[in-house]
Every structure is written in C-alpha cells, then in structure tokens.
Design a protein around this motif. Structure first.
Motif: not given
Length: 604
Positions: A352-369
């Motif tokens: 939708n219009q709110n999502q016309w601009y979307m960027y990559p996003k990363i969530l990591l859980a472990n050390q040194n990953q």
C-alpha cells in the motif's frame, strides 16, 4: 501630416531579416532616407501594439491532489476504501526541507514560459512514489498554426524494471538499543552476545535497517544470504524512525514481536513468513500459512520449508505484489507467491501507499552471526525516513496525515480474516508499475477518503484543503483528470494530460509610459521631478490570451517637438518605461508604434 511606423523588429538589415539585437521595451529604427520634419511640428501617438507578460498568480491556498492507483468510479463500485492509496495534497506554495526536499515554492506571479518549470518541480516533490521520482515533465502547449499559447502538456512517466543494483553499505539501528552490530561489504554481523536469556531468541539488540536505497517496486529484488545455521529474521520495512519504529496505530501483540512489513523467520531450522496486516481491528504482525499449493512450492509434505539445501532468501516486488523465494543451487524455488483472490492468511497482502518505500531489515539472534545482502534493485538513493508518504504523515507534512496513514493500514482490504477480492496491480507492458496518475484539480468528493461504499454521498470531508487549480491548469470545468485525457504513446508507463482550454492567466497591468527618442521635444515627469521625453501614458489595459495589447488613443494628444526650423531625422527610438522611467522588462515579443507628425498650423 506624416505617419511613422516603428517596430522592435529590424527588417532593413539585408536578406537575413531581423537582427535580434533590439528589445521589445527599448528599440531604435534607422531610416535609409532621413525624414524631413517641418518647422514648428508636433507629434502624437497614433497606436501601439506590445506584448506584456501574462502571469499565473500563485498563492498559499493553491493546491491539487495527486492520486496514484486505480481510477475511482461510483458507477462501477470502485471506492476509496477498496484501493491501496490516498490522494496526496500537493501545495503550489511550500517551504524547503519538507519531505527531504530543498525546493522552495514561493507565492507570486509566473509567466506562461516560466510556470512549466515551476510546476514540474511541484509534481516531482509530491509524487512520493519511487517509480515516478524525478520523471515528470511540463511543457507549454502552443497552436501549431498560430503559435498562440493554449495551455500545458503535463507528462507523468516512470521507471521500468531496470535500475541500480547498488547494495546498502549504511545500516541504522531500528531501536535505540539495537546497536549491537557491525557491517562491511554488504554483510551484517552481530559482535556481542545477546542479553536476555531463558527461551528468548530475539531481544532487539541487533535489529538493523539498510538506509541507502528503497526497494524498486518494478521487479525489485532483495536477496539475503545467511552465514551459518543460526536464528534470524530478514525482511522489508517502511521508513520508520526510532521514535516511531512501527506502523502508525500498529501493535506488537501479534504473532511476531518485532515489526516488519514482510519478513521470513528462521528458528530451529524452520522457516516462517509474517506480514503486517489487519486483524481484530488492529494492524499487527501475523503469520502467513503458506501450506497452500496455489501459492507455494512448499505445501503438503514439503511444509514447512527449512534451511537445508538452500542458501538465501529472495524478496521480489512486482507492483503491489510481493513474492518470496528460496535459493537452491543457482535457481530459485517459490516460497510464497501472490495469488490474488486467496485468503490473506495464505498470501502476502498488496503493497500500500505506506509501503511505497521499503528498506531491507535484518534481525540476528546469536553472537558473531552474519547475514549478507547480496542482491538489491532500486531506482535511486532516497534519504531514509524523509522522502516518503509514511514519513510525511509522521512529520506532519500532510493535513491529518497520521490518521490517513492509520486508515490505510486498517482498511478491510488488508483484513487477514477476509478473502481478498481485489486483483493486485502488477506491472504493465513497459515493465513499470501498473498504476495510473490522476490529478484532482478541483473539489470532488469522489476522491475524498470519507467517500466509501458505506457512505457514497459523503458530505464530511476528511481530505483538506480541497483542490482548486482547474482554471489555472486549463482543465475547467473538470475536477478530475484521469485516463480520459491520456495522450497516445507507445510507452504504456507514460500519461500525458493536455490543457483543454486556455489557463486563467492575468495581465501585469501597471501604468506604462511611451518615451520618444530622436526628437528635440521636452515634457515633464512629476514623479521624477525632471524633464522627460515621454509623449503618452498608458493606464490600465487588457491583453488577449497571448498577452498582446492593442491601444488606439481615443483622442490624439500632440506634443510640440520644439523645432524652429525644418530638421532631418535619421532615426527614432521608443522606450516603454514605468512612471520612474525604468524599462518595463516584462514586455515581450514584438512592439509596434505608429506616430503622427504634423505642423502646428494644419488642422484636422
């Protein structure tokens, strides 16, 4: 009596014609044979023709609404609530640094030739769609036979599927505490062990957003490649801020605690998919059940998908459609495709219009990953959290913007419990997004968000102020300019809207003095308290659609030349000046002056 015609065009310079050295507000004509002026003669202005610059007067109240999407029509039951977009209020007068734009649009007068450049900048500032960014053009429309000004050709164009493949090298924390990461060469690494403990896998300590480029919506591709076998979430997010890290009005009480617009989660070697969508009257993160053969290659015995045998996750955006794939060797296997009319619990909702601009996003859980972003397609760099509709709503650029953004996300079209009955808009024959650009140039409730299927005769306006530039752009009496006025073009991404009548421009009507050079006459200018050579004063006047003014004095006013003997003159000059005898530089085109010279004793 003699009539002398003087023109700002020079036709006695040989076969080449006009020299283009004179100005329409100050010119001199040279005579091949001197003109004899009898003694004791006088001169009067017989007629004058000049072209004054007509202007469009732009004030702080002037605006239009830009709508990108499907045309709305009560007759076919296409209402605002069934679309993924709202009209965007676009102001013709605005300050700098709104929406990350440095353009300043000041009120005042603009000539027909200056206005297109001004209006072009306005359109490009308020399009707020990455596929249309910087692509709009405006040109003067003139009659092919007479060359008269008739209005404007307004062209909306967009990018096709090609674009830059640059990968973000700058990453920002999603939350203030999300600073537990480092990055280089497109890879993101968690360097310190997580806090939390117990059964907590994701704690918000390593959530990073790539801030360089928004993903293309015309075959955009975003590919994440994991390093190791640990727990992670990757996906796409609108340009949120640390102060507003999620959608306006969204809740974190859904199936996934951390906000993404779309994401893929890997935990204990099982892959899940989530999306931000309406459920129980609120927007929240909800899991997509991709055990559905029409939408996924991983259904039945293959469900759920695992990391085993795969090396990367690819997100693909095709207009409003979002697809996800797992990379296997050198090929890709469909994790989730968009099948328009399936229940949204099996399918990704439309962008939708709110999502016309979307960027990559990363969530990591472990050390040194580590997680690598190895492929990305965009159409240019846009400053994160500024050049977008969603950010404009957050920052108060648009009237009632926060409520409009919330209503977008909360519409029934994004309700996970309802079947999707609206066909997603994909790409067109030019590989651009299948979206129309519609200008709302006058007041019409059909394009107001409160006009819905439940309230088709809306009288309560929620989009304010109303558009009011129909006459200014030459579209009177119409309020909505849509595909009816599309020009013929082979490029299906292009929409051309041509003025259907002459726009409402105004004269710069101010006192204008005609000054005659080359004769020994003397007059007096009280405004300057000095002698002068002014022979006539033009008061208020009106011009035609081209700004051309024709004036024949109702009575000839003769000025004594002051020659006691016969004189020969080889040239005469005309200056068109203001009351302080400064050149009226707003005069354009060609000027023609006719003078009447006669001795005093002759009576007519």
């Amino acid at each position: 009596m003699s009539l002398v015609v003087l023109s700002s065009e020079q036709q006695n310079a040989g076969d080449s014609g006009q020299l283009n050295i004179e100005k329409p507000y100050s010119f001199t004509n040279y005579f091949q044979r001197p003109i004899k002026v009898p003694k004791d003669s006088r001169v009067a202005l017989q007629s004058i023709r000049f072209q004054d610059a007509k202007t469009v007067q732009i004030g702080v109240s002037h605006n239009l609404h830009l709508f990108i999407g499907e045309e709305l029509d009560r007759a076919t039951d296409k209402y605002m609530e069934d679309t993924t977009s709202f009209p965007i209020v676009s102001y013709l007068v605005s300050g700098a640094n709104q929406l990350g734009d440095t353009n300043v649009f000041r009120e005042g007068g603009y000539s027909p030739d200056d206005f297109p450049s001004f209006f072009e900048d306005v359109l490009n500032k308020y399009m707020l769609h990455p596929e249309f960014e910087g692509k709009q053009t405006v040109a003067v429309k003139r009659n092919s036979s007479t060359n008269k000004f008739e209005g404007f050709d307004i062209t909306f164009n967009q990018f096709n599927s090609s674009g830059t493949t640059s990968i973000s090298e700058n990453w920002a924390p999603w939350l203030p505490q999300s600073n537990n990461f480092s990055f280089s060469n497109g890879s993101l690494k968690r360097t310190v062990s997580k806090s939390g403990g117990g059964s907590t896998i994701f704690d918000g300590r390593c959530v990073a957003i790539g801030t360089d480029y928004p993903l293309s919506l015309a075959f955009g591709e975003c590919e994440f490649e994991w390093v190791g076998t640990q727990n992670w979430i990757v996906g796409l997010t609108r340009p949120t801020t640390l102060a507003t890290p999620a959608g306006i009005g969204a809740t974190a009480d859904g199936d996934l605690k951390f906000w993404f617009d779309y994401c893929v989660q890997h935990v204990n070697d099982e892959i899940k998919i989530f999306q931000a969508i309406k459920r129980d009257g609120r927007t929240r993160m909800v899991e997509i059940d991709y055990d559905y053969a029409a939408n996924s290659s991983f259904s039945g015995v293959n469900y759920p998908a695992t990391r085993t045998g795969h090396s990367a996750i690819r997100f693909r955006t095709i207009g409003e459609k979002v697809e996800m794939h797992l990379k296997k060797g050198a090929s890709y296997v469909t994790l989730l495709r968009t099948n328009d009319i399936t229940d949204l619990k099996h399918c990704a909702s439309p962008i939708n219009q709110n999502q016309w601009y979307m960027y990559p996003k990363i969530l990591l859980a472990n050390q040194n990953q580590q997680m690598k972003l190895v492929q990305f397609r965009s159409h240019g760099k846009v400053t994160y959290s500024e050049r977008s509709f969603f950010s404009g709503c957050i920052n108060g650029v648009f009237p009632n913007g926060i409520n409009i953004s919330r209503e977008l996300d909360h519409r029934d079209i994004f309700d996970v419990r309802k079947a999707q009955t609206r066909t997603y808009q994909g790409t067109n024959a030019s590989n651009g997004v299948e979206a129309k650009v519609i200008m709302v140039v006058g007041d019409d409730l059909l394009y107001d968000p409160a006009t819905t299927a439940a309230n088709p005769t809306n009288t309560r306006r929620t989009l304010f102020p109303a558009a009011n530039v129909t006459r200014m752009l030459g579209f009177s009496p119409y309020s909505i300019i849509d595909s009816t006025y599309k020009g013929t073009t082979d490029n299906h991404s292009e929409f051309i809207y041509t003025s259907i009548n002459v726009p409402e421009f105004f004269d710069i009507s101010q006192p204008l003095l005609v000054r005659l050079n080359g004769l020994p006459l003397t007059t007096y200018n009280g405004a300057k308290s000095a002698t002068s050579k002014v022979i006539y004063s033009i008061g208020q006047y009106q011009s035609d659609s081209e700004g051309v003014v024709y004036i024949i004095p109702p009575e000839l006013i003769y000025i004594d030349i002051g020659n006691t003997e016969e004189i020969n003159i080889s040239n005469l000059g005309i200056d068109l000046v203001n009351i302080f005898e400064k050149f009226s530089t707003g005069i354009t085109g060609k000027s023609v002056v006719t003078l009447c010279i006669k001795p005093k004793e002759i009576k007519y």
